[in-house]
Design a protein around this motif. Structure first.
Motif, PDB file in Angstrom:
ATOM      1  N   GLY A   8       0.852  -1.196   0.000  1.00  0.00           N
ATOM      2  CA  GLY A   8       0.000   0.000   0.000  1.00  0.00           C
ATOM      3  C   GLY A   8       0.880   1.236   0.000  1.00  0.00           C
ATOM      4  N   ALA A  13       0.072   3.912   4.918  1.00  0.00           N
ATOM      5  CA  ALA A  13       1.357   3.317   4.532  1.00  0.00           C
ATOM      6  C   ALA A  13       2.457   4.374   4.555  1.00  0.00           C
ATOM      7  CB  ALA A  13       1.246   2.685   3.141  1.00  0.00           C
ATOM      8  N   SER A  32       2.313  -0.863  -4.648  1.00  0.00           N
ATOM      9  CA  SER A  32       1.062  -0.187  -4.957  1.00  0.00           C
ATOM     10  C   SER A  32       0.607  -0.688  -6.323  1.00  0.00           C
ATOM     11  CB  SER A  32       1.269   1.329  -5.006  1.00  0.00           C
ATOM     12  OG  SER A  32       0.149   1.936  -5.631  1.00  0.00           O
ATOM     13  N   SER A  34      -0.351   1.199  -8.454  1.00  0.00           N
ATOM     14  CA  SER A  34       0.173   2.224  -9.354  1.00  0.00           C
ATOM     15  C   SER A  34       1.695   2.312  -9.227  1.00  0.00           C
ATOM     16  CB  SER A  34      -0.483   3.566  -9.000  1.00  0.00           C
ATOM     17  OG  SER A  34       0.456   4.609  -9.040  1.00  0.00           O
ATOM     18  N   SER A  66      -1.539  -2.210   4.087  1.00  0.00           N
ATOM     19  CA  SER A  66      -2.242  -0.974   4.414  1.00  0.00           C
ATOM     20  C   SER A  66      -2.968  -0.454   3.175  1.00  0.00           C
ATOM     21  CB  SER A  66      -1.221   0.046   4.945  1.00  0.00           C
ATOM     22  OG  SER A  66      -1.869   0.976   5.747  1.00  0.00           O
ATOM     23  N   VAL A  67      -3.873  -1.299   2.678  1.00  0.00           N
ATOM     24  CA  VAL A  67      -4.710  -0.889   1.545  1.00  0.00           C
ATOM     25  C   VAL A  67      -6.117  -0.646   2.067  1.00  0.00           C
ATOM     26  CG1 VAL A  67      -3.354  -2.191  -0.140  1.00  0.00           C
ATOM     27  CG2 VAL A  67      -5.321  -3.290   0.948  1.00  0.00           C
ATOM     28  N   LYS A  68      -7.005  -0.190   1.193  1.00  0.00           N
ATOM     29  CA  LYS A  68      -8.351   0.098   1.691  1.00  0.00           C
ATOM     30  C   LYS A  68      -8.998  -1.186   2.214  1.00  0.00           C
ATOM     31  CE  LYS A  68     -11.499  -0.116  -2.114  1.00  0.00           C
ATOM     32  NZ  LYS A  68     -12.542   0.341  -2.882  1.00  0.00           N
ATOM     33  N   ASP A  69      -9.823  -1.022   3.262  1.00  0.00           N
ATOM     34  CA  ASP A  69     -10.363  -2.175   3.997  1.00  0.00           C
ATOM     35  C   ASP A  69     -10.923  -3.252   3.058  1.00  0.00           C
ATOM     36  OD1 ASP A  69      -9.694  -0.951   6.363  1.00  0.00           O
ATOM     37  OD2 ASP A  69     -11.731  -0.298   6.846  1.00  0.00           O
ATOM     38  N   SER A  71     -10.136  -4.207   0.224  1.00  0.00           N
ATOM     39  CA  SER A  71      -9.193  -4.923  -0.649  1.00  0.00           C
ATOM     40  C   SER A  71      -8.204  -5.787   0.113  1.00  0.00           C
ATOM     41  CB  SER A  71      -8.399  -3.917  -1.499  1.00  0.00           C
ATOM     42  OG  SER A  71      -9.271  -3.090  -2.207  1.00  0.00           O
ATOM     43  N   SER A  90      -6.038  -2.239   9.676  1.00  0.00           N
ATOM     44  CA  SER A  90      -7.438  -1.793   9.720  1.00  0.00           C
ATOM     45  C   SER A  90      -8.014  -1.855  11.135  1.00  0.00           C
ATOM     46  CB  SER A  90      -8.271  -2.670   8.788  1.00  0.00           C
ATOM     47  OG  SER A  90      -9.643  -2.437   9.008  1.00  0.00           O
ATOM     48  N   GLY A  91      -8.872  -0.883  11.441  1.00  0.00           N
ATOM     49  CA  GLY A  91      -9.539  -0.883  12.733  1.00  0.00           C
ATOM     50  C   GLY A  91     -10.734  -1.814  12.759  1.00  0.00           C
ATOM     51  N   PRO A 110      -2.623   1.420  14.102  1.00  0.00           N
ATOM     52  CA  PRO A 110      -2.318   2.686  14.774  1.00  0.00           C
ATOM     53  C   PRO A 110      -3.612   3.477  14.967  1.00  0.00           C
ATOM     54  CG  PRO A 110      -1.411   2.615  12.524  1.00  0.00           C
ATOM     55  CD  PRO A 110      -2.385   1.487  12.658  1.00  0.00           C
ATOM     56  N   VAL A 112      -4.633   6.418  15.234  1.00  0.00           N
ATOM     57  CA  VAL A 112      -4.388   7.846  14.977  1.00  0.00           C
ATOM     58  C   VAL A 112      -4.948   8.182  13.607  1.00  0.00           C
ATOM     59  CG1 VAL A 112      -2.320   8.279  16.350  1.00  0.00           C
ATOM     60  CG2 VAL A 112      -2.089   7.280  14.090  1.00  0.00           C
ATOM     61  N   SER A 113      -5.160   9.473  13.408  1.00  0.00           N
ATOM     62  CA  SER A 113      -5.626   9.929  12.113  1.00  0.00           C
ATOM     63  C   SER A 113      -4.400  10.299  11.283  1.00  0.00           C
ATOM     64  CB  SER A 113      -6.523  11.141  12.354  1.00  0.00           C
ATOM     65  OG  SER A 113      -7.145  11.492  11.171  1.00  0.00           O
ATOM     66  N   MET A 114      -4.243   9.629  10.144  1.00  0.00           N
ATOM     67  CA  MET A 114      -3.039   9.869   9.345  1.00  0.00           C
ATOM     68  C   MET A 114      -3.397  10.467   7.988  1.00  0.00           C
ATOM     69  SD  MET A 114      -0.910   6.395  10.179  1.00  0.00           S
ATOM     70  CE  MET A 114      -2.300   5.295  10.298  1.00  0.00           C
TER      71      MET A 114
HETATM   72  N1  LIG Z   1      -5.547   7.067   7.406  1.00  0.00           N
HETATM   73  C1  LIG Z   1      -5.785   6.785   8.661  1.00  0.00           C
HETATM   74  O1  LIG Z   1      -5.951   7.689   9.489  1.00  0.00           O
HETATM   75  C2  LIG Z   1      -5.816   5.362   9.129  1.00  0.00           C
HETATM   76  C3  LIG Z   1      -5.643   5.130  10.498  1.00  0.00           C
HETATM   77  C4  LIG Z   1      -5.611   3.828  10.969  1.00  0.00           C
HETATM   78  C5  LIG Z   1      -5.772   2.779  10.078  1.00  0.00           C
HETATM   79  N2  LIG Z   1      -5.965   3.018   8.744  1.00  0.00           N
HETATM   80  C6  LIG Z   1      -6.133   1.864   7.847  1.00  0.00           C
HETATM   81  O2  LIG Z   1      -5.088   1.836   6.891  1.00  0.00           O
HETATM   82  C7  LIG Z   1      -5.564   1.244   5.664  1.00  0.00           C
HETATM   83  C8  LIG Z   1      -5.306   2.206   4.523  1.00  0.00           C
HETATM   84  O3  LIG Z   1      -6.024   3.398   4.755  1.00  0.00           O
HETATM   85  P1  LIG Z   1      -5.517   4.813   4.177  1.00  0.00           P
HETATM   86  O4  LIG Z   1      -6.140   5.858   5.015  1.00  0.00           O
HETATM   87  O5  LIG Z   1      -4.059   4.783   3.975  1.00  0.00           O
HETATM   88  O6  LIG Z   1      -6.249   4.816   2.771  1.00  0.00           O
HETATM   89  P2  LIG Z   1      -5.792   5.567   1.424  1.00  0.00           P
HETATM   90  O7  LIG Z   1      -4.922   6.718   1.716  1.00  0.00           O
HETATM   91  O8  LIG Z   1      -7.050   5.780   0.671  1.00  0.00           O
HETATM   92  O9  LIG Z   1      -4.916   4.472   0.689  1.00  0.00           O
HETATM   93  C9  LIG Z   1      -5.521   3.312   0.240  1.00  0.00           C
HETATM   94  C10 LIG Z   1      -4.493   2.375  -0.351  1.00  0.00           C
HETATM   95  O10 LIG Z   1      -5.236   1.237  -0.797  1.00  0.00           O
HETATM   96  C11 LIG Z   1      -4.888   0.990  -2.153  1.00  0.00           C
HETATM   97  N3  LIG Z   1      -6.034   0.438  -2.865  1.00  0.00           N
HETATM   98  C12 LIG Z   1      -7.236   1.044  -3.118  1.00  0.00           C
HETATM   99  N4  LIG Z   1      -8.028   0.213  -3.816  1.00  0.00           N
HETATM  100  C13 LIG Z   1      -7.333  -0.938  -4.000  1.00  0.00           C
HETATM  101  C14 LIG Z   1      -7.621  -2.162  -4.645  1.00  0.00           C
HETATM  102  N5  LIG Z   1      -8.792  -2.402  -5.247  1.00  0.00           N
HETATM  103  N6  LIG Z   1      -6.655  -3.120  -4.662  1.00  0.00           N
HETATM  104  C15 LIG Z   1      -5.475  -2.888  -4.049  1.00  0.00           C
HETATM  105  N7  LIG Z   1      -5.134  -1.744  -3.409  1.00  0.00           N
HETATM  106  C16 LIG Z   1      -6.063  -0.784  -3.406  1.00  0.00           C
HETATM  107  C17 LIG Z   1      -4.469   2.338  -2.718  1.00  0.00           C
HETATM  108  O11 LIG Z   1      -3.666   2.029  -3.813  1.00  0.00           O
HETATM  109  P3  LIG Z   1      -3.252   3.060  -4.966  1.00  0.00           P
HETATM  110  O12 LIG Z   1      -2.024   3.733  -4.410  1.00  0.00           O
HETATM  111  O13 LIG Z   1      -2.987   2.171  -6.097  1.00  0.00           O
HETATM  112  O14 LIG Z   1      -4.439   3.985  -5.156  1.00  0.00           O
HETATM  113  C18 LIG Z   1      -3.721   2.922  -1.531  1.00  0.00           C
HETATM  114  O15 LIG Z   1      -2.408   2.419  -1.467  1.00  0.00           O
HETATM  115  C19 LIG Z   1      -7.051   0.932   5.895  1.00  0.00           C
HETATM  116  O16 LIG Z   1      -7.174  -0.405   6.299  1.00  0.00           O
HETATM  117  C20 LIG Z   1      -7.424   1.870   7.034  1.00  0.00           C
HETATM  118  O17 LIG Z   1      -8.501   1.358   7.792  1.00  0.00           O
HETATM  119  C21 LIG Z   1      -5.979   4.295   8.254  1.00  0.00           C
END
Ligand SMILES: NC(=O)c1ccc[n+]([C@@H]2O[C@H](COP(=O)([O-])OP(=O)(O)OC[C@H]3O[C@@H](n4cnc5c(N)ncnc54)[C@H](OP(=O)(O)O)[C@@H]3O)[C@@H](O)[C@H]2O)c1
Length: 257
Positions: A8, A13, A32, A34, A66-69, A71, A90-91, A110, A112-114
């Motif tokens: 991710g 990530a 990724s 991409s 660390s991809v969307k939940d 996936s 994922s939470g 983690p 936290v809000s990232m």
């Molecule tokens: N952001 C936060 O605050 C936070 C906090 C705690 C936990 N999380 C967890 O971390 C994980 C990622 O969240 P994020 O906030 O980093 O989301 P994000 O910024 O939207 O990134 C999503 C990632 O998932 C990939 N992705 C999307 N669709 C996909 C698919 N169909 N197949 C494979 N990969 C795909 C994207 O790839 P591309 O680069 O190719 O678009 C990107 O690398 C989630 O499980 C979320 O619950 C997030």
């Protein structure tokens, strides 16, 4: 120090990858879909970019997905990393979604809000870990300890409940701030005027139960003030609905207390 591969390249990530690197871990590969996204994060982390899941090698100690939940399961099913540790961030998703990737799997969440724009103090952040067995749990716990002084072993229900609470406490309140910003900007006013009010409330929240801190026309039952607010929202039926729903929610909550 551990060798880690990141699956991710989004917000989590990126922020997690930087924190792991800053704590002395080596990020071996960044995947990724991409090529450009993998390259961008891999450059920051001095790592190797990969856009083909079959090119992920089995040299890392821990694979952080660390991809969307939605996936996670699909991506995990395409990894070939032997019995190396695979964890998602994922939470809400079960660690069982990683079963196909390895017998050693878990959660590295983690709390936290990232975003790519803001910085995170990981030492204070709550890190939640789960493991499919004791040794996986211990490895993920120790890895989390290198980032944070606040690591907890949780079960799935506890993690999901904390995640749900965080959506109300953090995601929904931020949406309220964004609505406030829009209301002010439409009238040529600035959100800056709200910042001291918000800061003083947040300070109180750190030491008082939020249920004792509710103020405003809804809790006072000041119906004429509520009516004026609704009139100010004429023409924006969506916001009027949100205002009415939250007003009722505050009033019902007080009645049940
Ligand atoms: N952001 C936060 O605050 C936070 C906090 C705690 C936990 N999380 C967890 O971390 C994980 C990622 O969240 P994020 O906030 O980093 O989301 P994000 O910024 O939207 O990134 C999503 C990632 O998932 C990939 N992705 C999307 N669709 C996909 C698919 N169909 N197949 C494979 N990969 C795909 C994207 O790839 P591309 O680069 O190719 O678009 C990107 O690398 C989630 O499980 C979320 O619950 C997030």
């Amino acid at each position: 120090m551990a060798a880690i591969t990141l699956i991710g390249s989004g917000k989590a990530a990126t922020v997690l990858g930087k924190a792991l690197k800053a704590s002395g871990h080596k990020i071996l590969q960044v995947w990724s879909r991409s090529e450009a996204n993998a390259q961008e994060l891999a450059t920051i982390l001095h790592s190797a970019p990969v856009s083909d899941l079959s090119a992920i090698n089995d040299h890392a100690d821990v694979y952080v997905i660390s991809v969307k939940d939605d996936s996670i399961e699909e991506v995990a099913g395409k990894l070939h990393v032997g019995n190396k540790i695979v964890a998602h961030t994922s939470g809400i998703k079960s660690k069982e979604q990683l079963r196909a990737a390895s017998e050693n799997y878990g959660v590295f969440y983690p709390f936290v809000s990232m975003t790519k724009e803001t910085s995170v103090d990981f030492r204070k952040a709550l890190m939640m870990v789960e493991g499919s067995n004791e040794s996986t749990l211990l490895t993920l716990y120790e890895l989390a300890k290198t980032l944070s002084d606040n690591v907890k072993q949780v079960d799935e229900q506890q993690r999901q409940t904390l995640h749900l609470a965080a959506v109300f406490a953090n995601n929904f309140t931020n949406h309220m701030y964004a609505i406030a910003e829009q209301i002010l900007e439409e009238k040529g006013l600035s959100f800056d005027d709200l910042r001291p009010l918000i800061a003083s409330h947040l300070e109180n929240i750190l030491s008082h139960p939020p249920s004792t801190l509710q103020t405003g026309p809804a809790v006072r039952g000041d119906q004429s003030t509520i009516d004026i607010h609704k009139a100010l929202l004429d023409g924006n039926e969506e916001l009027k609905k949100v205002y009415s729903l939250l007003t009722s929610s505050i009033q019902d909550f007080q009645k049940k207390k």
